[in-house]
Design an enzyme around this catalytic site. Structure first.
Site, PDB file in Angstrom:
ATOM      1  N   SER A  21       4.506  21.374  70.717  1.00 39.22           N
ATOM      2  CA  SER A  21       5.966  21.297  70.696  1.00 39.22           C
ATOM      3  C   SER A  21       6.431  21.219  69.240  1.00 39.22           C
ATOM      4  O   SER A  21       5.700  21.574  68.326  1.00 39.22           O
ATOM      5  CB  SER A  21       6.456  20.071  71.498  1.00 39.22           C
ATOM      6  OG  SER A  21       7.858  20.129  71.661  1.00 39.22           O
ATOM      7  N   ASN A  22       7.684  20.767  69.047  1.00 40.18           N
ATOM      8  CA  ASN A  22       8.184  20.641  67.670  1.00 40.18           C
ATOM      9  C   ASN A  22       9.161  19.469  67.622  1.00 40.18           C
ATOM     10  O   ASN A  22       9.407  18.808  68.629  1.00 40.18           O
ATOM     11  CB  ASN A  22       8.853  21.958  67.239  1.00 40.18           C
ATOM     12  CG  ASN A  22       9.990  22.343  68.160  1.00 40.18           C
ATOM     13  OD1 ASN A  22      11.001  21.644  68.230  1.00 40.18           O
ATOM     14  ND2 ASN A  22       9.822  23.429  68.909  1.00 40.18           N
TER      15      ASN A  22
END
Ligand code: PMT
Length: 224
Positions: A21-22
């Site tokens: 993810s980020n």
């Protein structure tokens, strides 16, 4: 106007426990939704997993993966006059998702990645007279990267932000953006709150030239 907004990250599974993810918190996209509703627009907000409560009076759609976000944008696009893609959609995902939690004992793991669908690129052919606004998250050569995305994704406006700055981009309450128009116009905005950035983006969207372009967005020629 009927505005479709995406926000937050996507999560791409490695195994039932882990994912790629980020750092997107959703703040930028939720600010856009909040300001748009306050101005009387009809807002559908498609959000990846974030810790924020959905703003009042929006139609809220929760998604997790890039595939789910693509499906949701496809589903609601026909009902909107404008699309604002503020979400930090993953560019890659693991080529294979393990059905079981990967054990440490298996030693060093190589994670083979494959590209995710580029949502804006895939929906370019369905743009019609809608206004498409994208963001560009860059850490170097901000305007070069943003211009490339403006052209590649067929956008009317790209909101460029240097996400390597401590006071801009991911997670913080402020942002420093440059608005690049398809027609060549460039507006450099100073550091301001994401609510104020959202207001400036909506000011641009609400300008008569855009409204003419978006009204009757259901079909017909591509936006001016
Ligand atoms: O959520 P916050 O913590 O407030 O942070 C805000 C933000 C940094 C996430 C936001 O300001 C921002 O920059 N959002 C875009 C992040 C991103 O994915 O930028 P990009 O340059 O990688 O993508 C360019 C555009 O294509 C974006 O509009 C993106 O939504 C879209 N995209 C990206 C990948 C993909 N597979 N499909 C897409 O449509």
């Amino acid at each position: 106007m009927r505005i479709l907004i995406t926000a937050g990250p996507t999560r791409e599974a490695i195994d039932p426990v882990r994912f790629l993810s980020n750092r997107s918190s959703g703040k930028m996209g939720y600010a856009l939704a909040r300001v748009a509703v306050r101005r009387g627009h009809v807002v559908t907000l498609i959000s990846g997993p974030v810790a924020l409560r959905p703003p009042p009076k929006v139609s809220f759609v929760a998604v997790t993966t890039a595939d789910e976000m693509l499906a949701a944008v496809k589903r609601y696009l026909s009902q909107c006059d404008a699309l604002i893609m503020a979400a930090a959609v993953a560019d890659w995902r693991p080529r294979r998702v393990s059905a079981q939690k990967i054990k440490k004992a298996t030693g060093y793991r190589l994670l083979c990645l494959e590209p995710t669908p580029d949502i804006l690129k895939q929906l370019r052919s369905k743009k019609g007279r809608r206004v498409f606004i994208g963001f560009a998250a860059e850490t170097e050569r901000l305007l070069t990267g943003a211009r490339r995305k403006l052209a590649e994704k067929g956008l009317d406006l790209v909101v460029a932000n240097d996400v390597s700055r401590r006071d801009a981009g991911f997670e913080v309450d402020t942002n420093r953006v440059t608005l690049l128009e398809a027609g060549g116009g460039v507006r450099v905005l100073p550091l301001m709150t994401k609510m104020k950035v959202a207001a400036r983006i909506l000011d641009w969207l609400e300008a008569p030239a855009r409204r003419g372009c978006a009204s009757g967005a259901a079909g017909g020629r591509v936006g001016a």
